[in-house]
Design an enzyme around this catalytic site. Structure first.
Site, PDB file in Angstrom:
ATOM      1  N   ASN A 136       0.914  -1.143   0.018  1.00 58.09           N
ATOM      2  CA  ASN A 136       0.112   0.254   0.036  1.00 58.09           C
ATOM      3  C   ASN A 136       0.848   1.261  -0.037  1.00 58.09           C
ATOM      4  O   ASN A 136       0.337   2.370   0.305  1.00 58.09           O
ATOM      5  CB  ASN A 136      -0.989   0.057   1.316  1.00 58.09           C
ATOM      6  CG  ASN A 136      -0.153   0.004   2.505  1.00 58.09           C
ATOM      7  OD1 ASN A 136       0.882  -0.098   2.386  1.00 58.09           O
ATOM      8  ND2 ASN A 136      -0.982  -0.300   3.893  1.00 58.09           N
ATOM      9  N   HIS A 138       3.528   1.725   2.161  1.00 52.39           N
ATOM     10  CA  HIS A 138       4.085   2.280   3.192  1.00 52.39           C
ATOM     11  C   HIS A 138       5.717   1.969   3.273  1.00 52.39           C
ATOM     12  O   HIS A 138       6.104   1.030   2.596  1.00 52.39           O
ATOM     13  CB  HIS A 138       3.414   1.450   4.489  1.00 52.39           C
ATOM     14  CG  HIS A 138       3.835   0.055   4.541  1.00 52.39           C
ATOM     15  ND1 HIS A 138       2.730  -0.909   4.507  1.00 52.39           N
ATOM     16  CD2 HIS A 138       5.090  -0.465   4.736  1.00 52.39           C
ATOM     17  CE1 HIS A 138       3.571  -2.047   4.670  1.00 52.39           C
ATOM     18  NE2 HIS A 138       4.820  -1.896   4.834  1.00 52.39           N
TER      19      HIS A 138
END
Length: 241
Positions: A136, A138
């Site tokens: 995602n 991160h």
């Protein structure tokens, strides 16, 4: 931003190890920001082999790890301290007092985060920060958010991150829901940042992070502004570029 395109995971690991080894040669007392996970495992193997051949020496090197699960003790097989010891530290001559990782067992989040921020400041900053890339976007455990976080903080992990880490635990409910992580500020203040990315499953997030808008909804996108950022990625990970 510099992109080093490599054929596969092994080539990625060698290229990353070349960068780290060069820094240690030029600055033996450097501060390395280290990451865990499958992406840097090969790099650590490469560095261990070079140490065993006598090509590099870690006796003056200091390290700071990005993150640690909240609630896990250092001897837990799923803790990041355990990971680093068994994949890297036990094979080299880095001094124990020069190894720094957030303490997952400290239940006082404010105290632990302040301690780690003060530690980073006392070391004079990070010379080279090693990163992987979450599905995602991160970096560390800095999850998608409405703002870019600053210092070390306690973060609630997203469901996608929990699922991605499920393979390391006996069952999903064993996966910690919180972690201590170095903030975006300290990552982007590193003098050099090197990210390792491999595999087709990362191709979409690579495109979003480095060829899309800079947004806290894709935390890694902030690295587009870093003056000395290198992405080492294999052909599969770059297939959507």
């Amino acid at each position: 931003m510099r992109i080093i395109r490599v054929k596969n995971y092994d080539d990625m690991s060698r290229q990353g190890a070349n960068i780290v080894a060069s820094l240690i040669t030029l600055k033996p007392n450097c501060v390395l920001g280290l990451a865990t996970g499958s992406s840097p495992e090969g790099l650590y193997r490469e560095l261990v082999e070079r140490y065993q051949r006598g090509d590099i020496n870690f006796c003056q090197v200091k390290s700071v790890n990005l993150d640690e699960y909240v609630g896990l003790s250092a001897d837990s097989e799923q803790s990041y301290r355990y990971f680093m010891h068994h994949h890297f530290f036990k094979y080299i001559n880095m001094k124990p007092e020069n190894i720094h990782i957030p303490c997952g067992k400290n239940e006082d989040a404010e105290q632990e985060c302040r301690r780690y921020d003060e530690l980073l400041q006392s070391l004079g900053g990070i010379d080279l920060q090693l990163l992987g890339l979450g599905m995602n976007g991160h970096i560390g455990f800095n999850e998608p958010d409405e703002i870019f976080t600053t210092g070390t903080h306690k973060v609630k992990l997203t469901e996608s991150t929990i699922l991605a880490n499920r393979r390391f635990f006996a069952k999903e409910e064993d996966v910690p829901r919180f972690a201590y992580t170095m903030g975006i500020r300290d990552i982007v203040h590193a003098r050099r940042v090197v990210m390792l990315v491999s595999g087709e499953t990362k191709a979409d997030i690579v495109r979003q992070a480095f060829f899309g808008p800079v947004t806290p909804h894709v935390p890694a996108s902030i690295l587009q502004f870093h003056q000395n950022f290198t992405l080492v990625a294999d052909e599969a990970a770059l297939s959507e570029i």
